[in-house]
Design an enzyme around this catalytic site. Structure first.
Site, PDB file in Angstrom:
ATOM      1  N   ASN A  10      46.471  24.738 -72.984  1.00  0.00           N
ATOM      2  CA  ASN A  10      46.010  24.249 -74.464  1.00  0.00           C
ATOM      3  C   ASN A  10      47.052  23.068 -74.987  1.00  0.00           C
ATOM      4  O   ASN A  10      48.023  23.589 -75.080  1.00  0.00           O
ATOM      5  CB  ASN A  10      46.172  25.526 -75.538  1.00  0.00           C
ATOM      6  CG  ASN A  10      45.755  24.877 -76.968  1.00  0.00           C
ATOM      7  OD1 ASN A  10      45.351  24.078 -77.101  1.00  0.00           O
ATOM      8  ND2 ASN A  10      46.267  26.017 -77.634  1.00  0.00           N
ATOM      9  N   HIS A  96      41.988  30.325 -82.409  1.00  0.00           N
ATOM     10  CA  HIS A  96      43.348  30.296 -82.107  1.00  0.00           C
ATOM     11  C   HIS A  96      44.002  30.653 -83.293  1.00  0.00           C
ATOM     12  O   HIS A  96      43.566  30.302 -84.532  1.00  0.00           O
ATOM     13  CB  HIS A  96      43.568  28.748 -81.566  1.00  0.00           C
ATOM     14  CG  HIS A  96      45.095  28.802 -80.941  1.00  0.00           C
ATOM     15  ND1 HIS A  96      46.179  28.509 -81.906  1.00  0.00           N
ATOM     16  CD2 HIS A  96      45.677  28.722 -79.651  1.00  0.00           C
ATOM     17  CE1 HIS A  96      47.235  28.703 -81.361  1.00  0.00           C
ATOM     18  NE2 HIS A  96      47.035  28.677 -79.806  1.00  0.00           N
TER      19      HIS A  96
END
Ligand code: PGA
Length: 253
Positions: A10, A96
Site C-alpha cells: 500500500n 483502511h
C-alpha cells in the site's frame, strides 16, 4: 489447507506517477514472483494506468487504495470501481483505518464500497482493526466482529471467492510496533471463525486473511508461520524495492 499467499504493498500518498512508474520498473526487474504467492501493489489514483502498463506480463497485480460506491454520476473528485477496473486494477483496498479515522468512513459506507467493488468484478481487500484504547479495554474481538459483519453485509458466499480480509490493528500501522505472531493469529482465527459462521467452514477456509501493521523483512517469516495468516498488507516497507522484495521472498521461521 493451502491458500495462495497474498502480499500487497500500500503506497498510500507517497509516490507521484513518474516515480511510481520508475519504481514499478525496478520492482519488475528485481522481483520474480515466487510460486504460490501473489504480489499486488497499490499506487495512488493518478499513477494506476501507467503502472498497469509496466506490470503487464510481470505477474504483479494492481490495486487501488479507495473507491466511490456509485457506478458513475455527479460525484466531483471521486473514482468508481468501473474506472479502476478500466485502469487495470484487480483489487481495491476498502476501509483502511486511515480512511475510517481521517475521512469519517463508517462501516455502512465501507460496505457499500465493498459491494460496488464486487459488482464490478474486482476483488476487495477489506481492512478491519482495533485501536490501542479498544485493545486495552479488551474490546478487540467485539470491534473486529462488528467491522467484519457490517463490512460484509449482504455479501453472498459466491462473492467471497477472491475477497481478502486484512487484519490491521490501528496501533501497529506506521508505528514500528507489530502485533506479535500470537496476537495476530488469535484475531485471524477469530475472523475465520466468524466467516465460518456466515459462509460455512469450507468457504471460510478458502478466504485469505492477511495481516498489516509494521510488517518488515525481519518479522514477515514469523507472522507467516501462523496458520491463519495468509499474507501481508505492507505500508512503509513496500515503498523500497529491497525491503518489499525481501518481504515477498520471506521464509517461514
Ligand atoms: P505500515 O502500514 O506497514 O506502514 O504499518 C500498513 C498499512 O497501512 O496498510
Amino acid at each position: 489447507m493451502s491458500r495462495f499467499t497474498l502480499i500487497a504493498g500500500n503506497w498510500k500518498m507517497f509516490k507521484p506517477p513518474r516515480e511510481a512508474v520508475q519504481f514499478s520498473r525496478r520492482l519488475v526487474e528485481a522481483m520474480e514472483v515466487p510460486k504460490g504467492r501473489e504480489v499486488v501493489i497499490a499506487p495512488a489514483f493518478p499513477a494506476l494506468a501507467a503502472v498497469a502498463a509496466v506490470l503487464q506480463g510481470s505477474g504483479i497485480s494492481l490495486a487501488a487504495q479507495n473507491v466511490h460506491p456509485a457506478p458513475r454520476g455527479a460525484f466531483t473528485g471521486e473514482v468508481s470501481a468501473e474506472m479502476l477496473r478500466d485502469a487495470g486494477c484487480r483489487y481495491v483496498i476498502v476501509g483502511h483505518s486511515e480512511r475510517r479515522s481521517g475521512f469519517g468512513e463508517t462501516d455502512e459506507l465501507i460496505n457499500r464500497k465493498l459491494v460496488a467493488v464486487l459488482a464490478s468484478g474486482l476483488k476487495p481487500i477489506l481492512c478491519i482493526g482495533e485501536t490501542l484504547a479498544e485493545r486495552e479495554r479488551e474490546k478487540t474481538l467485539e470491534i473486529i466482529a462488528r467491522q467484519l459483519n457490517a463490512g460484509l453485509k449482504n455479501v453472498a458466499p459466491d462473492d467471497m471467492e477472491g475477497a481478502v480480509i486484512a487484519y490491521e490493528p490501528v496501533w501497529a500501522i506506521g508505528t514500528g510496533k507489530t502485533a506479535t505472531p500470537g496476537q495476530a493469529q488469535e484475531v485471524h482465527a477469530f475472523i475465520r471463525g466468524e466467516l465460518g459462521g456466515k459462509y460455512g467452514t469450507a468457504a471460510a477456509r478458502r478466504i485469505r486473511i492477511v495481516y498489516g501493521g509494521s510488517v518488515n523483512p525481519g518479522n514477515m517469516g514469523q507472522l507467516m508461520a501462523e496458520k491463519d495468516i495468509d499474507g501481508a498488507l505492507v505500508g512503509g516497507a513496500s515503498i523500497e524495492v529491497a525491503s518489499f522484495s525481501q518481504i515477498v521472498n520471506y521464509a517461514e521461521v
